[in-house]
Scaffold this active site. Sequence first.
Site, PDB file in Angstrom:
ATOM      1  CG  PHE A 141     -74.820  14.765  -0.832  1.00 11.09           C
ATOM      2  CD1 PHE A 141     -75.591  15.270   0.213  1.00 11.09           C
ATOM      3  CD2 PHE A 141     -75.353  13.754  -1.624  1.00 11.09           C
ATOM      4  CE1 PHE A 141     -76.878  14.790   0.448  1.00 11.09           C
ATOM      5  CE2 PHE A 141     -76.629  13.266  -1.389  1.00 11.09           C
ATOM      6  CZ  PHE A 141     -77.408  13.783  -0.355  1.00 11.09           C
ATOM      7  CB  CYS A 143     -69.736  21.606   2.478  1.00  8.81           C
ATOM      8  SG  CYS A 143     -68.859  22.788   3.487  1.00  8.81           S
ATOM      9  CB  THR A 209     -64.442  23.785  -2.676  1.00  6.57           C
ATOM     10  OG1 THR A 209     -65.050  23.283  -1.493  1.00  6.57           O
ATOM     11  CG2 THR A 209     -65.140  25.053  -3.123  1.00  6.57           C
ATOM     12  CB  CYS A 360     -36.795  22.353 -27.084  1.00 13.95           C
ATOM     13  SG  CYS A 360     -36.761  20.842 -28.083  1.00 13.95           S
TER      14      CYS A 360
END
Lengths: 472, 434
Positions: A141, A143, A209, A360
Site C-alpha cells: 500500500f 508504492c 519510499t 557557535c
Amino acid sequence: MSEGVSDRGPNLAVNFAGIASPNPFWLASAPPTNCGEQVMRAFDAGWGGAVWKTIGEQVTNTASRYSSIDWEGRRMMGFNNIELISDRPLEVNLREITEVKKRYPKNAVIASLMVESKREAWHRIVQQAEDAGSDGLELNFGCPHGMSERGMGSAVGQVPEYAEMITAWVKEKARTPVIVKLTPNISDIRVIARAAKRAGADAVSAINTINSITGIDLDTLTPRPNVDGKSSHGGYCGPAVKPIALNMVQQVAGDAEGALPISGIGGIATWRDAAEFFLLGCGTVQVCTAAMHYGYRIVEDMIEGLEGWMSEKGFASIEDFRGRSLPRVTEWKHLNLNYKIVARIDEAKCIGCDLCYIACWDGAHQCIHRDRISGPVDGPVELHPPPPALEAATRATIAVTPIPKLDAVSRNGSKNVTPIERIPRVDETECVGCNLCSLVCPVEECITMVEVPTGLAPETWEERTRGGVVRG
Amino acid sequence: MREQHPIIAERFRDLHPPFAPQAAVVEANRCLNCFDAPCTAACPTHIDVPKFIKKIASGNLNGSARTILDANVLGASCSRVCPVDVLCEGACVMNHHNEQPIEIGRLQRFAMDAFHARGGKLTKKFEGRREGKVACIGAGPASLACAAELAQQGFAVTVFERRPLPGGLNTYGVAEYKLPAWSSLREIELIEELGVEFRFGVEIDAEKLAEIERDFDFVFIGVGLGAGHGLKVPGGDHSGVVDALGFIAAYKTAKITHTAGKVAVIGAGNTAIDAANAALRLGAEEVSIVYRRKRESMSAFEFEYEHAKQEGARFLWQTMPVRVSADGGMLEFLDCTRVDDALRPVAGSEFSLACDLIITAVGQSPLVELLESLKGVALDKGRVVVEPRTGQTTNPKYFAGGDCVNGGREVVDAVADGKRAAIAMVHELEAAYV
C-alpha cells in the site's frame, strides 16, 4: 537483562507475527528480490528472509529508473526509483517462489502483493501466493509512483478506508500472516496503521519510499532520472531517510491503537542501523538500497556485528532488547527543563579547526571564544571581537616562508601541537548546552557535553505551566 | 621557451602530476573548511584556501581560480613551486589529526590549470585609466605582482627587464619538473593583457635611472639578487666550474640538453639540489653534493633533501673544496678536505673527487652596485631597507620587494611584497591626483 548468552553466542532467530526466520535481516520487496535465482543467492549469503518483488498484473518499466544523491564524494546517500512492480509474468514468479521454498525451507519468503482494488482480484492473488508456498503476505500500500496513478500502492495507503477494506478482503482469504506496508507520504502514519489493525492485519512494515525529485541535470535542465528528456517523481530511500523512518516506526510502535509487530524499513545499511530499529520495537528489518549498492554480502557483517553488540550487552535474543528505547521517547513537554549541560573542549585533542567557534557564533549562542592568550572574558557577546575581526587581524599579518638559512627555525618544530591561540574556550556562563559545537567538531570525544548540577529538582514544561498562570 | 625541447620535456616531467577532476573533488571534500584557517594565515599572500577548495568541491572552478588570483596573481606558478610543507600544508590542522594534510598545492594547480585551459583573463579592479605612472625594475615575481595590482587599479605601469623574457627565476630558475618555463610565461601573458608595458634587454645604469626617475611617479625595485658567489679556491675560475642558476637557465632554455660524466655540486641549499637533480636527469653518471657542514645545517628544505636522495645524488657532509685540478680545458679533480664542526680542516683527510663538471650553488651576492646607485635608498648588508607594510624605502619615491629586500626567499614572498607595495603606491597616487 537476560539470563545470559549461551556459549554459542546470541540467537538471532525470530518469530515475526508467526513467520519464523533464522535471523531478523530480510531483503525488502525490490530489485534484489526480483527472481528466484537472486533470492537463493541472498539466502546463501545469509539473509534470513526475502520479501519478493511485488507481484500482480505484469507491468512495463522505463529506462532509466533510478537516480541518487551523492554527498561530498560519497555515492548514493539517498536513492530514488520510478520502477513499478514486477515486470515478469505472474506464473514465473509463483513457480520460483515454490522452488525457493523447496530448497530453502528455513528461510522466510514473503510475497508482496498489489492488484486492482477488487475483492476477487485480491482473493485470487492471496490464494496463488499461498499455494506457491509463501510464508506470509505483504500488502504493498506504499508504492508512491506509477502504480498510485492506477489507484494502487500509495493511493490505497493514503486513505484509511481503502486500506482497511482491502486488508479485510485479504484477511478473509489468507491462511498466512498478513503484513501491511505503510507509506510515509501521509501526514500521520498512525492513521493507516490503525486501519490495518482494525481490519485484522498481523503486522505492519514501515516505511515505504518517500515522494521525491532527487535533482536536476544543470546542463540539460532535465530532472533525474531521465526518461527520454522527461522525469517523474519517484520514491526516496537509502541512508538519508533513516531518521524519518525511525520516527515513523516510533510513532506506530508508541500508538496503542495501531501497535502491531513492525518490520522496520528505511536506510538500514549496517547492524547499528538495524539495532536502532529493534530498540524502537521492530521485530525484523528490511534492507534494499545497501544491498543494491554493495550486494548481498553486506549481511555477513550485519549478523556478526549485531551478535557482537548483543554479546557485549548480554542480550541473548532480539526479544531481550526489542523496544527498549521506546520508553525513552516522549513528548517535549515531558522533558526536564532543569537539566543543564555545557560544552567542554579537550585541549589535548583539539586540532584548531575552530569550526566550533564559527558554528557557535553564527549558528548558536556566541559563547565560544578565542581568547586563551589574552585571558578569558566571560559574559555577553559584546565583550568579544566578532569572527570578521579575527579574520581581518589574520589577513593583516605579514607571513613569510621560513627559510632555514635566514631564520632560526627549529627543524622538527611543533608541527603536531595545536597553538594555544587556536584552541577555543567555552564561556560556560553563557553556554546553553545545545550540542552544536560537539556535532561540528571533527575529532571524536574532543568536545563533550558535561552535566552541570543546578541543584534544582527535575521539572517539565507541563509541570511548570500546570497552574495555568505562566506560559513559559 | 614557450615550447619545451623534447629531451627536456621527456626528462623533466611533472614531479607532482595534476589531479584528475574526480580526485580533486574527493580531496577538496576532505578539507574541513576551518574558520580563520591556519593555511591562509601561513600563506604570505593569504590566499583564502578553504574558500577556493570548497569552490572546487561545489564545481565552481572559475570562482575558485578567482579566489586564488584575488590574493596572488601568480597563483598558478606558486601552486607548483611553493614549499607547501613549510607553508599552507604544514599549517593544515590535519597534521594534528593523524591524517595527511590537504594537498593544497595540487588543488590550487587544478583550479589554475582549469582557468588557463578555459582562457580565463585577469579582471580589472578599476575601470578605465587613472593618472599616475609607475616603473618596475626587474620582471621577476615581485615586480610582476606589483605591476599587475597597479594595472588592475587603473594605473600605467612599465616593467624594465635585462633579459629577453619576463618571469625572473620563475621562468629561468625553477626546476623544470616543478614549473616549466612555458607555464610561467603563460601566466605572465595575462598580466601583459592588463596593459602592463614590458621593455626587455634594458640595462639599468645611471643615465637610465635618471630617465626613469623623471618619467615616473614611483619606482619599484624588484631586481632580485646578483651573480653566484663562485668557487674561491685555486682553479675555481676554470671554465668547467659553472654557476648553478646559469646551469639551470641553460637547460631550461635548451642551450644544454645533456650532461656527461661526474658532477660535483658545491653547497646544500635548494638551488644546489635543483642543479644536482637536473644534472642526473641530463645524464650525469654520478653527482656529489659537497657541503662543509653537517646535514642538520643544510639550508635545503627537508623534502628537497629527500627528493635529491631519491634522484640518486650522494651527499658529502663536512667536506670543503680546496683546489680545482684540470688538464688544460678538461677538469680532472676537485680536491677536498674533511672539516670539523668549527670548519677547521682535519689533517690528513684530503681526497680527490674525480669530476667533469663543478656546479657552484653557495648563494648569490646582492646587486650592490645597482642598489647603491639609488639615491637615498638605505641598504643593510646589501639588502634594501623597507617599511614592511608598504615596501617603501628610505627614499619615498622608491619601493622595493622580493629577494633584493628579503635576501632570497620564495616566489610567494616576492608576490606578497610586490602586492603590498602596489597597494601603498595606489594610496599615494590617489592622494596625489585627486
